[in-house]
Design a protein around this motif. Sequence first.
Motif, PDB file in Angstrom:
ATOM      1  N   PHE A 258     -17.998  13.681 -68.465  1.00 33.73           N
ATOM      2  CA  PHE A 258     -19.039  14.131 -67.542  1.00 33.73           C
ATOM      3  C   PHE A 258     -18.811  13.727 -66.091  1.00 33.73           C
ATOM      4  N   ALA A 259     -17.941  12.740 -65.846  1.00 35.10           N
ATOM      5  CA  ALA A 259     -17.664  12.322 -64.466  1.00 35.10           C
ATOM      6  C   ALA A 259     -16.175  12.014 -64.316  1.00 35.10           C
ATOM      7  N   PRO A 260     -15.311  13.012 -64.526  1.00 25.35           N
ATOM      8  CA  PRO A 260     -13.854  12.765 -64.520  1.00 25.35           C
ATOM      9  C   PRO A 260     -13.308  12.291 -63.178  1.00 25.35           C
ATOM     10  N   SER A 261     -14.075  12.483 -62.107  1.00 24.03           N
ATOM     11  CA  SER A 261     -13.598  12.050 -60.784  1.00 24.03           C
ATOM     12  C   SER A 261     -13.723  10.546 -60.587  1.00 24.03           C
ATOM     13  N   LEU A 262     -14.536   9.885 -61.394  1.00 21.84           N
ATOM     14  CA  LEU A 262     -14.747   8.448 -61.231  1.00 21.84           C
ATOM     15  C   LEU A 262     -13.600   7.652 -61.847  1.00 21.84           C
ATOM     16  N   ARG A 263     -13.157   6.637 -61.133  1.00 21.08           N
ATOM     17  CA  ARG A 263     -12.096   5.751 -61.631  1.00 21.08           C
ATOM     18  C   ARG A 263     -12.746   4.602 -62.402  1.00 21.08           C
ATOM     19  N   VAL A 264     -12.310   4.407 -63.639  1.00 14.47           N
ATOM     20  CA  VAL A 264     -12.969   3.471 -64.550  1.00 14.47           C
ATOM     21  C   VAL A 264     -12.023   2.325 -64.918  1.00 14.47           C
ATOM     22  N   HIS A 265     -12.556   1.119 -64.892  1.00 12.52           N
ATOM     23  CA  HIS A 265     -11.793  -0.061 -65.329  1.00 12.52           C
ATOM     24  C   HIS A 265     -12.587  -0.808 -66.395  1.00 12.52           C
ATOM     25  N   VAL A 266     -11.936  -1.143 -67.504  1.00 16.92           N
ATOM     26  CA  VAL A 266     -12.579  -1.909 -68.575  1.00 16.92           C
ATOM     27  C   VAL A 266     -12.202  -3.375 -68.424  1.00 16.92           C
ATOM     28  N   HIS A 267     -13.213  -4.204 -68.191  1.00 15.56           N
ATOM     29  CA  HIS A 267     -13.002  -5.651 -68.021  1.00 15.56           C
ATOM     30  C   HIS A 267     -13.340  -6.325 -69.344  1.00 15.56           C
TER      31      HIS A 267
ATOM     32  N   ALA B 170      -6.926 -10.854 -58.331  1.00 14.24           N
ATOM     33  CA  ALA B 170      -6.440  -9.649 -59.020  1.00 14.24           C
ATOM     34  C   ALA B 170      -7.602  -8.740 -59.400  1.00 14.24           C
ATOM     35  N   PHE B 171      -8.714  -9.327 -59.839  1.00  9.54           N
ATOM     36  CA  PHE B 171      -9.888  -8.527 -60.195  1.00  9.54           C
ATOM     37  C   PHE B 171     -10.496  -7.888 -58.943  1.00  9.54           C
ATOM     38  N   GLU B 172     -10.540  -8.633 -57.841  1.00 12.73           N
ATOM     39  CA  GLU B 172     -11.060  -8.082 -56.580  1.00 12.73           C
ATOM     40  C   GLU B 172     -10.247  -6.879 -56.131  1.00 12.73           C
ATOM     41  N   LYS B 173      -8.936  -6.949 -56.271  1.00  7.39           N
ATOM     42  CA  LYS B 173      -8.070  -5.825 -55.865  1.00  7.39           C
ATOM     43  C   LYS B 173      -8.330  -4.605 -56.746  1.00  7.39           C
ATOM     44  N   ILE B 174      -8.509  -4.844 -58.046  1.00 12.20           N
ATOM     45  CA  ILE B 174      -8.806  -3.723 -58.951  1.00 12.20           C
ATOM     46  C   ILE B 174     -10.107  -3.053 -58.542  1.00 12.20           C
ATOM     47  N   CYS B 175     -11.107  -3.841 -58.198  1.00 14.18           N
ATOM     48  CA  CYS B 175     -12.418  -3.289 -57.842  1.00 14.18           C
ATOM     49  C   CYS B 175     -12.370  -2.466 -56.559  1.00 14.18           C
ATOM     50  N   GLU B 176     -11.411  -2.757 -55.696  1.00 18.74           N
ATOM     51  CA  GLU B 176     -11.284  -1.985 -54.456  1.00 18.74           C
ATOM     52  C   GLU B 176     -10.925  -0.529 -54.730  1.00 18.74           C
ATOM     53  N   SER B 177     -10.261  -0.282 -55.857  1.00 17.98           N
ATOM     54  CA  SER B 177      -9.839   1.096 -56.178  1.00 17.98           C
ATOM     55  C   SER B 177     -10.500   1.584 -57.471  1.00 17.98           C
ATOM     56  N   THR B 178     -11.677   1.040 -57.783  1.00 16.65           N
ATOM     57  CA  THR B 178     -12.396   1.399 -59.009  1.00 16.65           C
ATOM     58  C   THR B 178     -13.822   1.823 -58.670  1.00 16.65           C
ATOM     59  N   ASP B 179     -14.333   2.805 -59.384  1.00 17.08           N
ATOM     60  CA  ASP B 179     -15.713   3.262 -59.175  1.00 17.08           C
ATOM     61  C   ASP B 179     -16.678   2.672 -60.202  1.00 17.08           C
ATOM     62  N   VAL B 180     -16.189   2.461 -61.434  1.00 18.34           N
ATOM     63  CA  VAL B 180     -17.043   1.954 -62.496  1.00 18.34           C
ATOM     64  C   VAL B 180     -16.300   0.877 -63.276  1.00 18.34           C
ATOM     65  N   VAL B 181     -16.902  -0.284 -63.411  1.00 16.70           N
ATOM     66  CA  VAL B 181     -16.363  -1.359 -64.239  1.00 16.70           C
ATOM     67  C   VAL B 181     -17.232  -1.457 -65.497  1.00 16.70           C
ATOM     68  N   ILE B 182     -16.581  -1.448 -66.670  1.00 18.86           N
ATOM     69  CA  ILE B 182     -17.302  -1.591 -67.938  1.00 18.86           C
ATOM     70  C   ILE B 182     -16.952  -2.946 -68.535  1.00 18.86           C
ATOM     71  N   THR B 183     -17.960  -3.694 -68.938  1.00 12.61           N
ATOM     72  CA  THR B 183     -17.719  -4.971 -69.609  1.00 12.61           C
ATOM     73  C   THR B 183     -18.775  -5.168 -70.696  1.00 12.61           C
ATOM     74  N   THR B 184     -18.693  -6.286 -71.403  1.00  8.74           N
ATOM     75  CA  THR B 184     -19.635  -6.555 -72.496  1.00  8.74           C
ATOM     76  C   THR B 184     -20.554  -7.710 -72.117  1.00  8.74           C
ATOM     77  N   TYR B 185     -21.598  -7.892 -72.915  1.00  3.02           N
ATOM     78  CA  TYR B 185     -22.545  -8.983 -72.663  1.00  3.02           C
ATOM     79  C   TYR B 185     -21.859 -10.342 -72.790  1.00  3.02           C
ATOM     80  N   GLN B 186     -20.983 -10.486 -73.789  1.00  3.57           N
ATOM     81  CA  GLN B 186     -20.297 -11.770 -73.977  1.00  3.57           C
ATOM     82  C   GLN B 186     -19.385 -12.092 -72.796  1.00  3.57           C
ATOM     83  N   VAL B 187     -18.650 -11.088 -72.317  1.00  2.00           N
ATOM     84  CA  VAL B 187     -17.745 -11.301 -71.185  1.00  2.00           C
ATOM     85  C   VAL B 187     -18.543 -11.566 -69.911  1.00  2.00           C
ATOM     86  N   ALA B 188     -19.667 -10.881 -69.748  1.00  2.00           N
ATOM     87  CA  ALA B 188     -20.496 -11.106 -68.562  1.00  2.00           C
ATOM     88  C   ALA B 188     -20.974 -12.557 -68.492  1.00  2.00           C
TER      89      ALA B 188
END
Length: 432
Positions: A33-42, A52-70
Amino acid sequence: SYLTNIHQLHSSPSLIICPTSLIGNWEKELQKFAPSLRVHVHYGPKRTSGYAFEKICESTDVVITTYQVALLDVELLKGFIWNSISLDEAQHVKNPQTKQARAIRQLQGRHKIALTGTPIENRLLELWSLFEFINPGYLGTINSFKNRFVAGIEKGEKPERTVELKALIQPFLLRRTKQDKNIARSLPDKQEQKEYIPLTAEQASLYQELVQGMLQETEEKTGFERKGMILQTLNKLKLLCNHPALYLKESAAKQTVRRSHKSEKIIELVESIRTQQESCLIFTQYIETGLMLQRTLEKEINEPVLFLHGSLSKEQRDEMVAQFQARKKAIFILSLRAGGTGLNLTAANHVIHFDRWWNPAVENQATDRAHRIGQNKFVHVHKFITRGTIEEKIDEVINQKQHLNNELIQGDQWVTELSNNELQELLAYRNE
């Protein structure tokens, strides 16, 4: 559409927090539904951190993570002002005092969204916890909320408090129900059927022995010790109603079909479903019950059976869901906690609740894995209930206690407040 639009306003990424089972679901939905968005799974032991995570976020639109990782990475995640923070299956932060809930409340976002089908599972305080994430301070402090709303509403003493609270929260709710005409037109019919099943003589004898033993012991206990003993006994009774070998902690070799009429019934029902070339979901609260069902059905039906539970990795869960949705496998057992929310399992048109949950909202959420948009077949829901036992009594209580969130009982905690005479009335085996 929402995520795409807000990323036209701000360049920072959005954060989605969800259960592990739903990471793959979110990836597929965003791709569709949103193929234009850049997605990163943390997620996972090799996830990035620091610079390294900050650099990834600079070129990412959506970060997905879990409750345990958060919870584990809260110091990393709270260093960002996220475009939006969305909690999927937000009941994971329902207990306001847990480390997980406190950690997630520290995260900063321009927008905050809590997605859940069960905003109140057991207690009204869970609603406060969700709003404290969405709009901190809006419902006051936890103590002021208890004094103002909890006692009066949960005990039914001040009905005017319900009206007052509803007026406060209504502007922040977007609620869709199956009764919505637009949704109803998109869904096939659903039929719920209760399957009443007797205990075997062995189960009935063990059941009566267990109840009498608990009642004698609770006479001498008070406070938390008494409550703990009651809750422990309730779990034992539920396992016993499933199969005596589970209660007695016997080996798989002793989990024979003839010792449990529930086992006989599940085989009969699944055989009928497979004869019609149809598929089914089977929900249970207990991993040991799920493993027993998997072994029994594979042996009796002579085809592979999937079992999704909390000990599996994300990759294993995703693979199971993909196989089932592709109709490569037709029998899917799921633990209620790991598989009862979020998943799209519309390949199934039968849902079997092998053992009953205390809260109908949780059961309904599990049923909705199959009865949801995308389903094009009639859905048949089967609820197993052992006659004369706690399961039949709880079914009666569930049907009576529908006063909060339209469908709420006080979890299983209300049972611990009963007197011994009331406990005996609730638990006593009735062999009509």
